[in-house]
Each structure stands twice: as structure tokens, then as C-alpha cells.
Scaffold this motif. Structure first.
Motif, PDB file in Angstrom:
ATOM      1  N   PRO A 583      18.811  38.724  18.652  1.00 57.64           N
ATOM      2  CA  PRO A 583      19.761  37.869  18.080  1.00 57.64           C
ATOM      3  C   PRO A 583      21.467  37.982  18.929  1.00 57.64           C
ATOM      4  CG  PRO A 583      19.672  40.078  16.904  1.00 57.64           C
ATOM      5  CD  PRO A 583      18.664  40.048  18.220  1.00 57.64           C
ATOM      6  N   LYS A 584      21.942  36.843  19.195  1.00 56.78           N
ATOM      7  CA  LYS A 584      23.036  37.008  19.922  1.00 56.78           C
ATOM      8  C   LYS A 584      24.148  35.852  19.685  1.00 56.78           C
ATOM      9  CE  LYS A 584      20.594  37.883  24.292  1.00 56.78           C
ATOM     10  NZ  LYS A 584      20.357  37.280  25.561  1.00 56.78           N
ATOM     11  N   THR A 585      25.310  36.407  19.842  1.00 57.33           N
ATOM     12  CA  THR A 585      26.296  35.378  19.416  1.00 57.33           C
ATOM     13  C   THR A 585      26.173  34.201  20.577  1.00 57.33           C
ATOM     14  OG1 THR A 585      27.846  36.537  21.215  1.00 57.33           O
ATOM     15  CG2 THR A 585      27.917  37.370  18.920  1.00 57.33           C
ATOM     16  N   ARG A 586      27.085  33.251  20.352  1.00 53.70           N
ATOM     17  CA  ARG A 586      27.061  31.816  21.178  1.00 53.70           C
ATOM     18  C   ARG A 586      27.412  32.440  22.498  1.00 53.70           C
ATOM     19  NH1 ARG A 586      27.534  29.258  16.254  1.00 53.70           N
ATOM     20  NH2 ARG A 586      29.596  29.672  16.068  1.00 53.70           N
ATOM     21  N   ILE A 590      24.656  40.771  22.332  1.00 52.26           N
ATOM     22  CA  ILE A 590      23.630  41.098  21.494  1.00 52.26           C
ATOM     23  C   ILE A 590      24.260  41.687  20.171  1.00 52.26           C
ATOM     24  CG2 ILE A 590      21.592  42.679  21.145  1.00 52.26           C
ATOM     25  CD1 ILE A 590      21.202  42.532  24.094  1.00 52.26           C
ATOM     26  N   LEU A 591      23.656  41.302  18.751  1.00 56.25           N
ATOM     27  CA  LEU A 591      24.161  41.794  17.761  1.00 56.25           C
ATOM     28  C   LEU A 591      23.708  42.931  17.274  1.00 56.25           C
ATOM     29  CD1 LEU A 591      24.320  38.072  16.121  1.00 56.25           C
ATOM     30  CD2 LEU A 591      26.473  39.501  16.361  1.00 56.25           C
ATOM     31  N   ARG A 592      24.006  44.183  17.980  1.00 55.75           N
ATOM     32  CA  ARG A 592      23.518  45.415  17.620  1.00 55.75           C
ATOM     33  C   ARG A 592      23.670  45.971  16.249  1.00 55.75           C
ATOM     34  NH1 ARG A 592      24.373  45.366  23.034  1.00 55.75           N
ATOM     35  NH2 ARG A 592      22.740  46.212  24.246  1.00 55.75           N
ATOM     36  N   ILE A 610      26.787  33.406  15.359  1.00 60.95           N
ATOM     37  CA  ILE A 610      25.274  33.671  15.728  1.00 60.95           C
ATOM     38  C   ILE A 610      24.835  32.433  16.241  1.00 60.95           C
ATOM     39  CG2 ILE A 610      24.194  33.102  13.655  1.00 60.95           C
ATOM     40  CD1 ILE A 610      22.427  35.380  14.070  1.00 60.95           C
ATOM     41  N   ASP A 611      24.079  32.402  17.333  1.00 60.45           N
ATOM     42  CA  ASP A 611      23.448  31.475  18.216  1.00 60.45           C
ATOM     43  C   ASP A 611      22.648  30.669  17.368  1.00 60.45           C
ATOM     44  OD1 ASP A 611      22.917  29.714  20.241  1.00 60.45           O
ATOM     45  OD2 ASP A 611      21.554  30.844  21.085  1.00 60.45           O
ATOM     46  N   ASP A 612      21.517  31.619  16.809  1.00 52.67           N
ATOM     47  CA  ASP A 612      20.466  31.052  16.143  1.00 52.67           C
ATOM     48  C   ASP A 612      20.014  32.076  15.025  1.00 52.67           C
ATOM     49  OD1 ASP A 612      17.892  30.270  15.423  1.00 52.67           O
ATOM     50  OD2 ASP A 612      16.858  30.485  17.252  1.00 52.67           O
ATOM     51  N   PRO A 613      20.499  31.697  13.851  1.00 46.28           N
ATOM     52  CA  PRO A 613      20.179  32.569  12.408  1.00 46.28           C
ATOM     53  C   PRO A 613      18.800  32.973  12.192  1.00 46.28           C
ATOM     54  CG  PRO A 613      21.620  30.729  12.016  1.00 46.28           C
ATOM     55  CD  PRO A 613      21.230  30.324  13.413  1.00 46.28           C
ATOM     56  N   SER A 614      17.808  32.144  12.753  1.00 49.46           N
ATOM     57  CA  SER A 614      16.410  32.416  12.344  1.00 49.46           C
ATOM     58  C   SER A 614      15.828  33.624  13.072  1.00 49.46           C
ATOM     59  CB  SER A 614      15.512  31.260  12.658  1.00 49.46           C
ATOM     60  OG  SER A 614      15.414  30.886  14.293  1.00 49.46           O
ATOM     61  N   VAL A 615      16.655  33.892  14.026  1.00 49.44           N
ATOM     62  CA  VAL A 615      15.986  34.972  15.082  1.00 49.44           C
ATOM     63  C   VAL A 615      16.324  36.330  14.131  1.00 49.44           C
ATOM     64  CG1 VAL A 615      16.730  36.670  17.006  1.00 49.44           C
ATOM     65  CG2 VAL A 615      16.646  34.017  17.139  1.00 49.44           C
ATOM     66  N   LEU A 616      17.583  36.648  13.408  1.00 48.58           N
ATOM     67  CA  LEU A 616      17.771  37.553  12.716  1.00 48.58           C
ATOM     68  C   LEU A 616      16.778  37.745  11.502  1.00 48.58           C
ATOM     69  CD1 LEU A 616      21.616  38.189  12.073  1.00 48.58           C
ATOM     70  CD2 LEU A 616      19.851  39.597  12.940  1.00 48.58           C
ATOM     71  N   ASP A 617      16.491  36.645  11.057  1.00 44.59           N
ATOM     72  CA  ASP A 617      15.464  36.730   9.723  1.00 44.59           C
ATOM     73  C   ASP A 617      14.092  37.040  10.250  1.00 44.59           C
ATOM     74  OD1 ASP A 617      17.394  35.617   8.176  1.00 44.59           O
ATOM     75  OD2 ASP A 617      16.821  33.584   8.659  1.00 44.59           O
ATOM     76  N   ALA A 618      13.816  36.821  11.291  1.00 42.98           N
ATOM     77  CA  ALA A 618      12.363  37.068  12.092  1.00 42.98           C
ATOM     78  C   ALA A 618      12.585  38.693  12.382  1.00 42.98           C
ATOM     79  CB  ALA A 618      12.181  36.597  13.320  1.00 42.98           C
ATOM     80  N   ILE A 619      13.730  39.068  12.647  1.00 46.84           N
ATOM     81  CA  ILE A 619      13.720  40.609  13.074  1.00 46.84           C
ATOM     82  C   ILE A 619      13.717  41.539  11.653  1.00 46.84           C
ATOM     83  CG2 ILE A 619      15.257  42.443  13.826  1.00 46.84           C
ATOM     84  CD1 ILE A 619      15.906  40.704  16.160  1.00 46.84           C
ATOM     85  N   ALA A 620      14.537  40.828  10.529  1.00 47.74           N
ATOM     86  CA  ALA A 620      14.409  41.534   9.644  1.00 47.74           C
ATOM     87  C   ALA A 620      13.089  41.945   8.996  1.00 47.74           C
ATOM     88  CB  ALA A 620      15.264  40.798   8.343  1.00 47.74           C
TER      89      ALA A 620
END
Ligand code: COA
Ligand code: AMP
Length: 631
Positions: A583-586, A590-592, A610-620
């Protein structure tokens, strides 16, 4: 009798007079006339025009004063089922001989000596032998792997290495010599000589022409005396984790180190010559330098060298057994050790088996002391439990409850108040002081007091960049926190990528460098997630190169092995997951912090950048699948 407030105000009114008075506790070969040399500010030197020898002050002067038959070191080693006492007069002879071995090999004032040893008295003797001849030691913690050792050998360029054939971790024997040989093989710099102590648990193979047997060499050595060195000459270099894989070589100057440690033994820990002091840490860490070796010996105390663990060697009563058996007056350990004991013995039934009447206080440091652990210790030990905050860089406590002056009210969650020498400010991003109760970066007004780091080894520029440039006129601690209206300090988090695992300071940046070297890894991040026992533990997240053919499971376990092999078991890097994207900002950061919040199950918001919110959901989802203990 002065109060803390009076002592602190006295220091503030005239810092140089304060430290000049404290310096009277040292036996100088030439007494300091100028207390603080600020001619090269913001690099400062305390007692630079003085001459002294640390080994003389820690050993010989106690013999001269008639304390020769007092125990200097008690080694209690449940892992080898042995206990050994070394008196000051015996210590003097052992150290003078080892110093003689080094001197005969041409090691002299200013030369570096690397020490890679387990928790045995010879580790302290090695440090003192270097100090005796003015050589600069650099102790490397036994839990680091060959590569980390090689990095330190290249940076410190030691003429000699002092080591032992093995260390013992619980029931396991860890052969040190193959690690040392591997490290020397990997390093560009080669030491001239290695002196190795053979332990019966694993005898080392010696290399003809380079390696000397410790026992033989010391038996035939000519004992040597103490060489006076300058007050601002380095006593030691201790490497600590920073933001990259290149550790920082903290340089400790001779004079200020003695003055500060002697001040703390009396005013902070409230001990005197003859008392038994026990820092249950390791000589490889700063706590071991300051309070297993130098502090207690400078003060003429008996220091405990413990080779074991708080639990499992053989049970969670070991700490209490040692306190009773050796009449320990002060115990100093990391909160993790207490959490380990509490986990196995929540009702403290082992505490009740021992007579702890001689124990005056328990000191905690190395990581945040959680209020539950403090309360558990207070309830069962019925002694003051003092959290205090410091760093490898400072060498002694920045904030504490100075029991030798007065016992201030204990507020669990706070390491209490600034010690004399430290003018703490909480700063906002622009460097402006903030009001009590407001979080900010914790900074200390320059100059730092005696005993703190003079610079980084051969890296003045890196010293400035790492600590002094962010807030001109201040030392940046790297910790974030706040003060309250009573001036108590609260340490909340690191502002860099340092994490604290079981009281061990580790760089996630260094772990990321190792993961990035895996051929299938395209991108990675390492974060420190909450751990109920160790405080934090590292979690690796890796994205693979397109076309990586091996299974995710194989790559994950290779990553775990790689970190252990390159950094060492101390990294406690046991969890690594493959993810599709980080997950990264635009702008690509990296959003550690957000990943840590997800892992720890604390409140988090989808960052607006955030660049792509779905990335964080997947990591969660992936992190939830780990069964993380605090989630
Ligand atoms: N030499 C070689 N290996 C070492 C080592 C040393 N000196 N010290 C630690 N290790 C290894 C351990 O054996 C362990 O290896 P493993 O992964 O194969 O089990 C690994 O490094 C991690 O060690 P650690 O994090 O200390 O965990 P542990 O499970 O061995 O012990 C505690 C857990 C809580 C009992 C232990 O961490 C402890 O006593 N902590 C106190 C911390 C402390 O004193 N900190 C010093 C700062 S004040
Ligand atoms: P080290 O250099 O290994 O001693 O680690 C120093 C770091 O450990 C500090 O910068 C803090 O982040 C943390 N630390 C040490 N002592 C404490 C404490 N008493 N409370 C909170 N954090 C601490």
C-alpha cells in the motif's frame, strides 16, 4: 539532603560546576581543568584536558583501597550448572595478564579490539584489558550472524579479536568460532590476532598463525599496568541499529563515561561499594557495558554475570533465586523478561519461595514498560519498580526516578523525570516546543551531558545528519512522546524505522535490505507489530517479481532463513508473507503505520493520499490470517 528538584535546579544553574563536582569521584592521573570543551560545537568534549584510566578506576583502585578480597564478579550460570566468584585482586591479575597478551601482540592505545563473547566473566575481563592499555573495544552481541559481525569488523578495523568457542542459549550450544571465522572471511579488513577462550561445551578449531589459546596465552603473559588516556579519548565503540543496514558506531569517551556512571550508581540506583548489583542483560548491549561491566565496578560493587534466561533455566524462579542467594540489592532488567516470568508464573508462586528482603529496587529499561507488568512486579515484589529511559547513544538514563536522591511518585507508563544533564523538549515538526500533554519528537538541548556519545566512529558528518541536523541546537532522540504537568516524560513510539523486539533494538531498514536481496523479491516492507511477550516482532511483506516460479510458501520460508542468516537469530524474524502489492501513497511512500495499525487491531482510517485502497483491504485479510496475538 537535597530533593530531586534542588539537584536538577543546581545542575541547570551551573552545569559545568555540577559535573566538576561529580568528577571528584574519579581517580584522575591529571585532573580536569577545563570541564567542557565547546570549541568544535555542536560536537562537545567533556574533561578533554584530563588523563585517567578506566580499568584503574574500575579495578586497581579498589585493590589499593583494601577491597581486594571483595567479590568483583559473580558468574551464575544455570546453563552450565556453575557459579564462580572473582575477587577484585583476582580480577586485577586476570585483566593485567590479558592486557599483557594484547600488548605483546602490539595492541596499543587507540587500536581497536573486537569482542564477541557470551555471558562469562572473561567478556568483562576482555573489555577491562582493552581499557587498561588504552585500546578501544567494540563488543558485538552474540545473537548477530557472521555478516553483521563482518560489517563491524570492516568499520572498526580491529587489530585483535577476543572471543570464546561457544555461547549457550538455554539448552542449545551455539558455536561462535565458525561464525567468527566466516565473518573474518567475509570482511575486507583482517585482524592480526584472535584470542579464543575454549569452553568445554564446544571446543573451537584454531587457525595456526592467527589464533591464540586464551588460557595458554594468559598463563604465560607478563601482566601490564594501566596506561593513562585523555579524558575525551574513546573507551569503546558500540554499534547500534539505525535506519539502514549500516549500523552506527557510537563512540564513548573515557572521562565523561566514568563521571556519569559513578554519579548514577549513587544518585539513581542508590548503591555503594560492597553492594551487589545485577543488570540481567548482555554485554553486547549498552546496558551490559554500563551496568554489567563499568558502572558497578567503578563504584566498587559486586556485579552479577548471569548466563541464562528468565524462564526455562530451569524455571521462572531463577531471578528470585539469584537475588536471595547472592544478596542482590538492585536488579535491572528489560520488561520482556518480566513478561516472560509473569506468563509462566502469573500468581508469582516462585517469588514466595525466596527471601527477597535484601532487594532494594527493580529497574526496567530497554523498551516501553507496560503498566500491567509494572503493577504485577510492584504487587508481588513489594519494592519500588522504576522504569527509566535511555539509549545506546546516551549510555545512561535520560529520564528516571533517582532513588539515591529521593523516591518520586511512580506513575506506571512513565519513566519519570529528566536527569541532571538532560534538558528535554517536546518539539513539533517545525521544531517548536509544544505544551504538556501534546505529542511530539523528543529532543535534548545541546550539549548532552558527560557519558553520552561523542560522535560516531569515523563519521562526524553522519553523526550530525543522524542526530543534530533535524532540530538545530538539539539532539534528536528518535523517540516520540510527551510530558505531563509534573514534568514526567512519556515515551510513545520511535520516529524512525527502529523497532524493539524483546528489548533488542533492530532496524527494519536493515531487514528490508536483506529481503530485497532475495532474487524473487521485487519490493518489500518490514513492520514491527505488537507482540504480547516481546513488545514488538517483525513482519515481512514481500511482492514478487513477475514470473517468479517457486511457491509462495517456499519464498516466505527462504526469506525467514535469509534474515536469520544475514542479521542473526536476534532479529527474531519469523513471519513473512507474500502480497500482490504494497500500500502506497500517490507519491510512492509505503504506508507502514497503517499496516501496523491493521496488524495490531487498532483504529485506522483509509489514508486520503492512498493510491489504491483495495491493496490495504487485501493486506488486512492476509494479516488476519496470521493469527497475530494482539489482533
Ligand atoms: N547468542 C546467540 N543467540 C542468541 C543470543 C546470544 N547471545 N541471544 C539471543 N539469541 C537467540 C535466541 O536463542 C533466539 O534464537 P531462536 O530464534 O533460535 O530461538 C533469538 O536469538 C531471539 O532471542 P530473544 O528475542 O531474546 O528470544 P528468546 O526466546 O531466546 O527469549 C526472553 C525470550 C523474553 C526470555 C528474552 O528475550 C529475554 O530474556 N529478554 C530480556 C531482554 C534483555 O535482556 N534485553 C537487553 C536490553 S536491556
Ligand atoms: P537501545 O539503544 O538498544 O538501548 O534502545 C533505545 C530505545 O529503546 C529508545 O530510543 C526507546 O525507543 C526504547 N526504550 C529504552 N528504554 C525505554 C523506556 N524505559 N521506555 C520506553 N522506551 C524505551
Amino acid at each position: 539532603m537535597s530533593t530531586y528538584a534542588e539537584v536538577y535546579a543546581g545542575w541547570r544553574a551551573d552545569p559545568e560546576a555540577f559535573w566538576a563536582e561529580a568528577a571528584k569521584a574519579v581517580d584522575w592521573d591529571r585532573a580536569p581543568r577545563k570541564i567542557l570543551d565547546d570549541s568544535d560545537a555542536p560536537l562537545y568534549r567533556w574533561f578533554a584536558d584530563a588523563q585517567a584510566n578506566t580499568c584503574y578506576n574500575a579495578v586497581d583502585r579498589h585493590v589499593d583501597a583494601g577491597r581486594g578480597d571483595q567479590a568483583a564478579i559473580i558468574h551464575d550460570s544455570p546453563v552450565t550448572d556453575s557459579k564462580t566468584t572473582i575477587t577484585y585482586v583476582q580480577l586485577q591479575d586476570r585483566v593485567a595478564r590479558l592486557a599483557g597478551v594484547l600488548a605483546a601482540q602490539g595492541v596499543a592505545k587507540g587500536d581497536r579490539v573486537l569482542i564477541y563473547m557470551p555471558m562469562i566473566p572473561e567478556a568483562l575481563e576482555a573489555m577491562l584489558a582493552c581499557a587498561r592499555i588504552g585500546a578501544i573495544h567494540s563488543v558485538v552481541f552474540g545473537g548477530f550472524a557472521a555478516h553483521e559481525l563482518a560489517v563491524r569488523i570492516n568499520d572498526a578495523t580491529p587489530k585483535a579479536i577476543l572471543s570464546a568457542s561457544c555461547g549457550i542459549e538455554g539448552k542449545r550450544v551455539i558455536a561462535y568460532k565458525p561464525l567468527l571465522d566466516d565473518a573474518i572471511g567475509q570482511s575486507d579488513h583482517k585482524p592480526q590476532v584472535c584470542v579464543g577462550l575454549q569452553r568445554p561445551q564446544a571446543e573451537a578449531v584454531m587457525i595456526e598463525g592467527r589464533d591464540l589459546c586464551w588460557a595458554q596465552a594468559t598463563a604465560t603473559a607478563t601482566p601490564v599496568g594501566c596506561t593513562p588516556v585523555g579524558g575525551a579519548d574513546p573507551l569503546y565503540i558500540l554499534y547500534t541499529s539505525g535506519t539502514t543496514g549500516q549500523p552506527k558506531g557510537v563512540v564513548r569517551h573515557t572521562g565523561g563515561h566514568m563521571v556519569a556512571l559513578l554519579w548514577t550508581m549513587k544518585n539513581l540506583y542508590n548503591v555503594k561499594a560492597g553492594d551487589v548489583f545485577w543488570a540481567a542483560s548482555d554485554v553486547g548491549w549498552v546496558v551490559g557495558h554500563s551496568y554489567i561491566c563499568y558502572g558497578p565496578l567503578l563504584a566498587g560493587c559486586t556485579t552479577m554475570v548471569f548466563e541464562g534466561k528468565p524462564v526455562g533455566t530451569p524455571d521462572p524462579g531463577t531471578f528470585w533465586r539469584i537475588i536471595e542467594e547472592h544478596n542482590v540489592k538492585v536488579l535491572f532488567t528489560a520488561p520482556t523478561a518480566l513478561r516472560a516470568i509473569k506468563r509462566e508464573d502469573p500468581q508469582a508462586s516462585y517469588v514466595a519461595k525466596y527471601d527477597l528482603s535484601g532487594l532494594q529496587a527493580l529497574f526496567l529499561a530497554g523498551e516501553r514498560a507496560d503498566p500491567d507488568t509494572i503493577k504485577w512486579a510492584q504487587t508481588h515484589l513489594k519494592k519500588p519498580v522504576v522504569d527509566h529511559w535511555w539509549q545506546t547513544e546516551t549510555g545512561w538514563a535520560i529520564a528516571a526516578n533517582p532513588l539515591g536522591i529521593e523516591e518520586l511518585p511512580i506513575k506506571p507508563g512513565s519513566p519519570a523525570v529528566p536527569m541532571p544533564g538532560y534538558d528535554i523538549e517536546i518539539l513539533d515538526d517545525a521544531g517548536h516546543p509544544v505544551a504538556p500533554g501534546t505529542l511530539g519528537a523528543i529532543a535534548i538541548k545541546l550539549p548532552l551531558p558527560p557519558g553520552t556519545l561523542g560522535t560516531l566512529w569515523h563519521a562526524d558528518d553522519r553523526f550530525r545528519k543522524s542526530y543534530l541536523d533535524a532540530f538545530p541546537g538539539y539532539y534528536e532522540t528518535g523517540d516520540a512522546g510527551m510530558t505531563d504537568n509534573d514534568g514526567y516524560v512519556y515515551i510513545m513510539a520511535r520516529t524512525d524505522d527502529v523497532i524493539n523486539v524483546a528489548g533488542h533494538r533492530l532496524s527494519t531498514g536493515a531487514m528490508e535490505e536483506v529481503l530485497a536481496s532475495h532474487p524473487d523479491v521485487a519490493e518489500c516492507a518490514v513492520i514491527g507489530i505488537g507482540d504480547t511477550l516481546k513488545g514488538q516482532s517483525p513482519l515481512g511483506l514481500v511482492c514478487l517479481n513477475a514470473g517468479a516460479e517457486r511457491s509462495e510458501e517456499d519464498i516466505q520460508s527462504e526469506c525467514v532463513k535469509l534474515v536469520r542468516q544475514e542479521i542473526g537469530p536476534v532479529a527474531a524474524f519469523k513471519q513473512c508473507i507474500v502480497i500482490d502489492a504494497l500500500p502506497k501513497t500517490r507519491s510512492g511512500k509505503i504506508l507502514r503505520g497503517t499496516m501496523v495499525a491493521i496488524a495490531d487491531g487498532t483504529a485506522w482510517k483509509m489514508p486520503a493520499t492512498i493510491d489504491d485502497p483495495s491493496v490495504l483491504d487485501a493486506i488486512a485479510d492476509r494479516i488476519a490470517g496470521l493469527g497475530h496475538p494482539t489482533a
